[in-house]
Design an enzyme around this catalytic site. Structure first.
Site: not given
Ligand code: CTP
Length: 409
Positions: A210, A289, A323
């Site tokens: 990402n 690969k 976050f």
């Molecule tokens: N996070 C985490 N582990 C993951 C994904 C996310 O600990 N596998 C943490 C991120 O670092 C962030 C928080 O969870 O602090 C929210 O992450 P976000 O990507 O906004 O949410 P998701 O739980 O992944 O939900 P969605 O993608 O459905 O919005």
């Protein structure tokens, strides 16, 4: 004035007419109990004499690297012994030197050697203040962790009206007190910060990731270090230079990040998950690969572990901060994640708005606390957002947790 009693302040003065106002600042600092030492540039001495500051502070004024043969490293000793370095007025030239690591006199060399709290109060003509070079230099020093007391609008010595007038001495004094107080807010605490993207490999040359750049986590790590915390930054690949004084653990995948977090959780008081952790990874990555001639592959994905959810099961008394980077229903989604992941604080961050989200130096965000309390923030730099967040963290640690049960120590 609260917070300066017995503190050692190094006051750096560069060459601008606002130097005359700094006599008042020096007097106010001394009156509030600080031991003030002054370093003046050559041009500063054209506006006010060193004798004035010697008289006001009761200390000798340093003006050159070469004056005292018994002290061959004045830039090191001056920066090391200070609780805070205050530069007022900070000219466009001095700020440009700070932003670019130029060390060509005692003040700029001392600033380059400094590892503690530095606060600058810019003062210059409006055109110089608003010039793209100065704007980006000020942004750059903020990113380096320097606190800036913005110049204000008003009549300037050259007769122009506009932004660039140095903040009033009393306001600079208040900012100095706040920075000194901040510098010990998290003393004795360990803050674990995650940041950057993760990479989930499809084969040895391809991955899913990402656009996270890691800037936010660096700002958080730096803000925590500036408050006296021991900081461990667990970071996905970012290419950024780690902030000074922060231990960095490099990871690549979500699984590695999870292992690194769990390994270091025990000794930590706060976990700030600023990382953009991949939610899915290829279920069967290829060890060699994949070739185009084999046709277009269909990727089967499997979920990665949710690190915050896993940690919340063994939270203890430590603070958990998440976050939420969202395009839609930002606050609703963030509030839901706060509850679902057992967090104490969450930063709701708008993605897709110009100037906010991945790869920007600014963010439009809100800080939401468990049990209510939301602080909607205007667009601000990631460093400023990190400052607000760490103030909220310190506030929770101080208010809610005394006497302090120390998690797993
Ligand atoms: N996070 C985490 N582990 C993951 C994904 C996310 O600990 N596998 C943490 C991120 O670092 C962030 C928080 O969870 O602090 C929210 O992450 P976000 O990507 O906004 O949410 P998701 O739980 O992944 O939900 P969605 O993608 O459905 O919005």
């Amino acid at each position: 004035m609260a917070g300066l009693e017995g503190k050692k302040v190094l006051l750096g003065i560069s060459g601008g007419i606002a130097a005359y106002k700094v006599c008042e600042l020096a007097r106010l600092m001394v009156k509030s109990g600080a031991d003030v030492k002054v370093v003046m540039t050559e041009s500063a001495q054209k506006f006010v004499t060193a004798l004035t500051f010697r008289t006001l502070t009761g200390n000798p004024v340093a003006t050159t690297m070469w004056a005292d043969p018994s002290s061959p490293y004045p830039h090191i000793s001056l920066s090391e012994e200070a609780d805070i370095i205050v530069v007022a007025p900070a000219t466009a030239n001095l700020i440009a030197k700070m932003a670019n690591g130029i060390a060509d006199d005692l003040l700029s060399t001392t600033l380059l050697a400094a590892r503690g709290t530095v606060l600058v109060a810019p003062a210059m003509n409006t055109r110089m203040y608003l010039h793209q070079a100065t704007v980006s230099n000020i942004a750059r020093i903020r990113e380096m962790g320097v606190a800036v007391v913005d110049a204000c609008e008003g009549g300037l010595a050259c007769g122009d009206e506009g932004a660039g007038r140095m903040a009033e001495p009393a306001d600079i004094l208040t900012a100095v007190g706040r920075e000194v107080e901040r510098s010990s807010l998290l003393e004795g605490r360990t803050v674990l910060v995650t940041g950057g993207p993760t990479r989930e490999y499809i084969d040895p040359v391809r991955f899913i990731s990402n656009p996270s750049t890691g800037m936010m986590s660096h700002a958080v790590a730096q803000a925590a270090a500036r408050r006296g915390a021991g900081v461990v930054l667990i970071s996905g690949p970012t290419g950024l230079t780690p902030p000074h004084g922060v231990d960095v653990v490099d990871v690549v995948s979500a699984a590695e990040m999870r292992d690194a977090v769990l390994e270091r959780l025990r000794g930590s008081d706060v976990l700030v998950m600023a990382a953009a952790v991949a939610d899915y990874r290829p279920a069967r990555p290829s060890s060699s690969k994949m070739k185009k001639s084999e046709g277009v592959p269909t990727l089967e994905l499997e979920p990665t572990v949710d690190i915050l959810k896993e940690v919340s099961g063994r939270k203890g008394s430590r603070l958990l901060v998440g976050f939420a980077a969202e395009t839609d229903d930002v606050l609703e989604n963030a509030r839901r994640k706060l509850g679902e992941k057992g967090l104490d604080l969450i930063v709701a961050n708008k993605v897709g708005e110009p100037g906010s989200g991945f790869g920007t130096t600014t963010d439009l965000a809100a800080i939401i606390k468990r049990g209510g309390g939301e602080q909607a923030l205007e667009m601000m730099t990631k460093s400023e957002l990190a400052d607000r967040l760490l103030d909220a963290v310190a506030d929770l640690l101080l208010k809610g947790r005394d006497p302090r049960p120390r998690p797993g120590h």
